[in-house]
Motif scaffolding. Structure first.
Motif, PDB file in Angstrom:
ATOM      1  N   ARG A   1     -30.704   4.209 -48.664  1.00  9.98           N
ATOM      2  CA  ARG A   1     -30.850   2.434 -48.851  1.00  9.98           C
ATOM      3  C   ARG A   1     -29.823   2.499 -49.819  1.00  9.98           C
ATOM      4  O   ARG A   1     -28.472   2.969 -50.570  1.00  9.98           O
ATOM      5  CB  ARG A   1     -31.469   2.134 -50.592  1.00  9.98           C
ATOM      6  CG  ARG A   1     -32.892   2.522 -49.561  1.00  9.98           C
ATOM      7  CD  ARG A   1     -33.458   0.942 -49.093  1.00  9.98           C
ATOM      8  NE  ARG A   1     -35.295   0.902 -49.074  1.00  9.98           N
ATOM      9  CZ  ARG A   1     -35.979  -0.582 -49.502  1.00  9.98           C
ATOM     10  NH1 ARG A   1     -34.910  -1.168 -49.395  1.00  9.98           N
ATOM     11  NH2 ARG A   1     -36.859  -0.266 -48.545  1.00  9.98           N
TER      12      ARG A   1
ATOM     13  N   TYR B   1     -31.553  -5.235 -52.011  1.00  9.92           N
ATOM     14  CA  TYR B   1     -31.813  -2.929 -51.712  1.00  9.92           C
ATOM     15  C   TYR B   1     -31.960  -3.025 -50.396  1.00  9.92           C
ATOM     16  O   TYR B   1     -33.272  -3.583 -49.698  1.00  9.92           O
ATOM     17  CB  TYR B   1     -32.811  -3.155 -52.822  1.00  9.92           C
ATOM     18  CG  TYR B   1     -33.531  -1.599 -52.765  1.00  9.92           C
ATOM     19  CD1 TYR B   1     -32.512  -0.464 -53.065  1.00  9.92           C
ATOM     20  CD2 TYR B   1     -34.336  -1.485 -52.791  1.00  9.92           C
ATOM     21  CE1 TYR B   1     -32.196   1.155 -53.179  1.00  9.92           C
ATOM     22  CE2 TYR B   1     -35.180   0.212 -53.311  1.00  9.92           C
ATOM     23  CZ  TYR B   1     -34.305   1.169 -53.260  1.00  9.92           C
ATOM     24  OH  TYR B   1     -34.105   2.594 -53.313  1.00  9.92           O
TER      25      TYR B   1
ATOM     26  N   ASP C   1     -33.089 -11.636 -52.363  1.00  8.89           N
ATOM     27  CA  ASP C   1     -33.521 -10.853 -51.027  1.00  8.89           C
ATOM     28  C   ASP C   1     -35.383  -9.954 -51.048  1.00  8.89           C
ATOM     29  O   ASP C   1     -35.584  -9.489 -50.237  1.00  8.89           O
ATOM     30  CB  ASP C   1     -32.188  -9.449 -50.970  1.00  8.89           C
ATOM     31  CG  ASP C   1     -32.568  -8.165 -51.540  1.00  8.89           C
ATOM     32  OD1 ASP C   1     -33.107  -8.679 -52.504  1.00  8.89           O
ATOM     33  OD2 ASP C   1     -32.759  -7.099 -50.329  1.00  8.89           O
ATOM     34  N   ASP C   2     -35.572 -10.547 -52.186  1.00  9.12           N
ATOM     35  CA  ASP C   2     -36.752  -9.318 -52.272  1.00  9.12           C
ATOM     36  C   ASP C   2     -37.664  -9.994 -53.518  1.00  9.12           C
ATOM     37  O   ASP C   2     -38.969 -10.038 -52.981  1.00  9.12           O
ATOM     38  CB  ASP C   2     -36.425  -7.866 -52.674  1.00  9.12           C
ATOM     39  CG  ASP C   2     -37.783  -6.729 -51.967  1.00  9.12           C
ATOM     40  OD1 ASP C   2     -38.056  -7.257 -51.254  1.00  9.12           O
ATOM     41  OD2 ASP C   2     -38.345  -6.341 -53.477  1.00  9.12           O
TER      42      ASP C   2
ATOM     43  N   LYS D   1     -36.664  -9.125 -44.465  1.00  4.97           N
ATOM     44  CA  LYS D   1     -36.239  -9.676 -45.528  1.00  4.97           C
ATOM     45  C   LYS D   1     -35.018  -9.420 -46.342  1.00  4.97           C
ATOM     46  O   LYS D   1     -33.766 -11.112 -46.225  1.00  4.97           O
ATOM     47  CB  LYS D   1     -37.217  -9.426 -46.780  1.00  4.97           C
ATOM     48  CG  LYS D   1     -38.939  -9.798 -46.981  1.00  4.97           C
ATOM     49  CD  LYS D   1     -39.777  -9.294 -47.799  1.00  4.97           C
ATOM     50  CE  LYS D   1     -39.167  -8.113 -48.520  1.00  4.97           C
ATOM     51  NZ  LYS D   1     -39.366  -6.645 -48.081  1.00  4.97           N
ATOM     52  N   THR D   2     -34.886  -8.480 -46.434  1.00  2.00           N
ATOM     53  CA  THR D   2     -33.206  -8.482 -46.594  1.00  2.00           C
ATOM     54  C   THR D   2     -31.802  -8.969 -45.581  1.00  2.00           C
ATOM     55  O   THR D   2     -31.070 -10.018 -45.419  1.00  2.00           O
ATOM     56  CB  THR D   2     -32.865  -7.067 -47.695  1.00  2.00           C
ATOM     57  OG1 THR D   2     -33.929  -6.908 -47.906  1.00  2.00           O
ATOM     58  CG2 THR D   2     -31.481  -6.991 -47.885  1.00  2.00           C
TER      59      THR D   2
END
Ligand SMILES: Nc1ncnc2c1ncn2[C@@H]1O[C@H](COP(=O)(O)OP(=O)(O)O)[C@@H](O)[C@H]1O
Ligand SMILES: C=C(OP(=O)(O)O)C(=O)O
Ligand SMILES: [Ca+2]
Ligand SMILES: [Mn+2]
Length: 713
Positions: A464, A416, A398-399, A384-385
């Motif tokens: 992360r 993230y 992104d999420d 996704k990111t």
């Protein structure tokens, strides 16, 4: 180690290396005068001085004492936006002092014990600074007139570090939190402690009359119950812990870029790491918005350094993440992993938004320059990111997103990103976002240079970076966009049997959305060869609050209404399962995604696969055609078919479990009728899409109905 392998210099001369003579011997000692000034031929200094040594020729500093000098160093900047007066602004037309007092009063109310008579005495600023220690008028929130017993906590001050800037938070972290370092790129490296991932099994939701009706409970549901009383026990524990400290961090911020459906959140925490993380991840208020913040809609008490009491009812470990929808509060005990706050708020949005007919989505989102929007669903680690961060497109988020009648909006103000094996070449935008202001969790850095080794998994594989979305150069601010044209479902298939891309019918989209499949390899531990299938409804079972069909029905309805196309993209293995084949090259996946965005894939030639009945294209620009049908990439065709049937069996098995819950045969009818409505209706051919899939239904998933997460034992 320090200074090891380096040339040795002497820094005795004010930071200027002493000159070493060619033979390696020090030159004769000279007087400061002869070093400082070259004499002119008539014996005077060049600047005409009389031989008295002057340090320099600049005017003297405008301070009489060192303290005064330090006081000159900092100035107070005026707000950049004028404070609105008039309608709706609760703090308008009041003095600065009064505004500050009301702010502290609100925080004191947030931090009040529910069993004692008062909230804590609060004062703004760092306790280490003498100037910030109160003389008289600290805020003490009275609930009742104090009677005989006043607890010790009523006698002390708690300092509030309110919405500090990243620079201030860096200083706090470096001074007080072990394991904080500034990396060579300027990011703040930190450790999250014993927990390096979320703990979905320790997440609890208060079961009361309302939530009993509204939420999804029982088999497959991520909502593990707790009662109101136990929540209050944990809340008291967290609040007492926070009030026992000299200082707490308070962030007042927003969720959701859709101004009509924005939520005000307050985060109370004990670590600068947590405060900076949320500063980056939530939407940052302007000074004006902060002045007018008022009462938050939701409050997080993060006492993660302090464990829960295992003698407390319902507690099965020292960690507890507790959500109370009626009180609009969340309590965190026993885990410092910051993602709990981010994803806790996401759970809240999965409850609040559907109540307003808005669909909450565990997806990334970006937009072409022509306004074509794509959603990227997928479990953790599926892309996704990585794939929503696309240099040729505008990043919306992104999420976590919302899809309302007006289009899409990001819930958050930051990203993230996973950092494991991050490289500048493959993911330049994420690489460049790791700079001053970014929180870098659990990475390993070189002791001296403070350079990060992104390949090092010594602390965890789940390293992360949390950064504000505007650190991505082509972020779309405000983070909103029109209705999506493409809905991309990402699966990282470590079995290596799903095609790199398939075009889905609406019913297939719903089927795969509800299944929420991915298979990852368990980790890098030796001996783990078997990929593990994970099925997580709506690609986010750990965060959904209502029955999955509720979200699926909303998605189907919206996709139909706005004419969006569904796609299944395998970002996992090709040429054999994990151990035999290899992960599909990111460059190829990007080409596939480009073809979806441009519309060229919509008009490509397709053929149908066996078992899953997927439509796969025969050609995509920039992608070798032979990899588009996974069967071609397997040497051992029998093994391919066997693995394919096995995976299909896992899908069938998972769907049977879900179907039971939907139909109420699992004794859980309430969960299937969320928010007092009839069971959400899905397209009539939805079950047909499911029953078309062949497979060996007898095979078990290795992790049935697994929630997404890292700390799974
Ligand atoms: N073909 C691929 N497609 C997407 N990601 C890939 C691919 N190959 C390797 N990766 C890596 O997989 C990870 C995907 O993680 P991420 O984008 O953070 O997932 P999510 O945001 O869904 O949790 C990244 O580390 C990325 O570099
Ligand atoms: C933050 C998370 O999301 P993701 O892994 O999907 O990026 C998480 O799962 O903790
Ligand atoms: Ca996630
Ligand atoms: Mn992500």
């Amino acid at each position: 180690m320090e200074g090891g392998g380096k040339a040795e210099f002497s820094f005795a001369n004010g930071g200027v290396p002493a000159v070493v003579s060619p033979r390696g011997r020090l030159p004769p000692i000279q007087t400061s005068r002869s070093i400082s000034f070259k004499k002119t031929k008539d014996g005077e200094d060049r600047d005409g001085n009389d031989g008295i040594c002057h340090d320099d020729s600049t005017p003297p500093v405008k301070a009489q004492t060192i303290d005064e000098l330090h006081s000159l160093q900092k100035k107070r900047s005026a707000p950049t936006t004028p404070v609105k007066d008039g309608q709706g602004a609760p703090f308008a037309t009041i003095s600065d002092e009064e505004r500050q007092r009301l702010q502290l009063l609100s925080i004191s109310a947030s931090l009040a014990s529910l069993t004692r008579e008062t909230g804590p005495k609060l004062v703004k600023g760092d306790p280490a600074r003498k100037a910030d220690t109160p003389k008289i008028s600290a805020v003490h929130h009275h609930y009742f007139t104090p009677t005989i017993s006043v607890s010790d906590s009523a006698l002390k001050f708690t300092h509030v570090l309110y919405n500090l800037s990243p620079a201030e938070l860096y200083e706090q972290a470096i001074k007080y939190e072990k394991g904080s370092f500034i990396t060579s790129a300027g990011a703040l490296a930190t450790l999250s402690g014993a927990k390096t991932g979320r703990a979905p099994r320790d997440k609890r939701v208060v079961f009361d009359e309302t939530t009993a009706e509204e939420l999804w409970w029982g088999k497959g549901s991520p909502n593990i119950e707790m009662d109101e009383h136990t929540f209050l026990v944990n809340r008291e524990r967290a609040v007492d812990y926070l009030n026992s400290l000299d200082k707490v961090f308070v962030n007042d911020q927003f969720l959701n870029w859709d101004p009509v459906h924005q939520i005000k959140v307050r985060i109370v925490s004990a670590r600068a790491y947590h405060s900076l993380f949320m500063h980056n991840m939530c939407i940052r208020p302007t000074p004006e918005e902060l002045e007018n913040f008022g009462t938050p809609d939701f409050t997080i008490y993060n006492a993660g350094q302090f464990p829960c009491n295992r003698y407390t009812h319902y507690m099965t470990s020292s960690t507890s993440v507790d959500l109370n929808l009626a009180r609009k509060e969340m309590v965190i005990l026993g885990t410092q992993y910051a993602g709990e706050m981010k994803k806790g708020l996401f759970s809240l949005m999965h409850y609040l938004m559907p109540k307003r007919q808005i669909l909450s989505l565990h997806s990334g989102c970006n937009m072409g320059k022509d306004g074509n929007v794509a959603l990227f669903f997928g479990l953790s680690g599926t892309g996704k990111t990585t794939l929503s961060t696309d240099h040729n497109r505008l990043l919306i988020g992104d999420d976590e997103h919302c899809w309302s009648d007006n289009g899409v909006s990001n819930i958050e103000g930051g990203c993230y990103a996973k950092c494991i094996d991050l490289s500048k070449e493959k993911e330049p935008d994420i690489w460049n976002a790791i700079k001053f202001g970014t929180v870098l969790e659990n990475v390993v850095l070189e002791e001296h240079t403070r350079e990060v080794d992104y390949s090092d998994k010594s602390v965890t594989e789940n390293t992360r970076a949390a950064y504000p979305i505007e650190f991505i150069p082509n972020a779309k601010i405000p983070c909103v966009g029109p209705h999506p044209r493409n809905v991309i479902l990402l699966a990282c298939d470590a079995f290596g049997v799903l095609p790199p891309v398939s075009k889905l019918s609406l019913s297939q989209t719903m089927y795969h959305f509800i299944s929420g499949y991915t298979a990852l390899v368990a980790g890098t531990e030796e001996g783990v060869k078997e990929p593990q299938a994970t099925f997580s409804a709506c690609f986010g079972a750990a965060f959904i609050m209502l029955h999955p069909t509720r979200y699926a029905a909303m998605l189907a309805e919206k996709m139909q209404r706005y004419g969006a196309t569904g796609w299944l993209v395998n970002t996992g293995w090709s040429g054999g399962r994990y151990g035999v084949g290899s992960r599909i090259k990111l460059a190829y996946t990007r080409k596939i995604i480009d073809a979806i965005h441009s519309g060229s894939l919509l008009t490509a030639n397709y053929k149908k696969t066996e078992v899953f009945g997927l439509d796969i294209p025969t050609e995509i620009e920039g992608v070798p055609s032979e990899i588009l049908d996974p069967m071609n990439t397997w040497q051992d065709k029998a093994a391919y078919r066997e693995t394919l049937l096995k995976l299909a069996g896992l899908f069938r098995k998972n769907f049977e479990i879900l179907q039971l819950a939907v139909l109420g045969e699992a004794g859980d009818a309430a969960g299937a009728v969320p928010l007092g409505e009839k069971p959400a209706m899905l397209p009539t051919d939805f079950y047909a899409a499911a029953s078309e899939i062949e497979g060996e239904g007898s095979l078990r998933t290795s992790l049935p109905l697994q929630e997404e997460g890292y700390d799974l034992k």
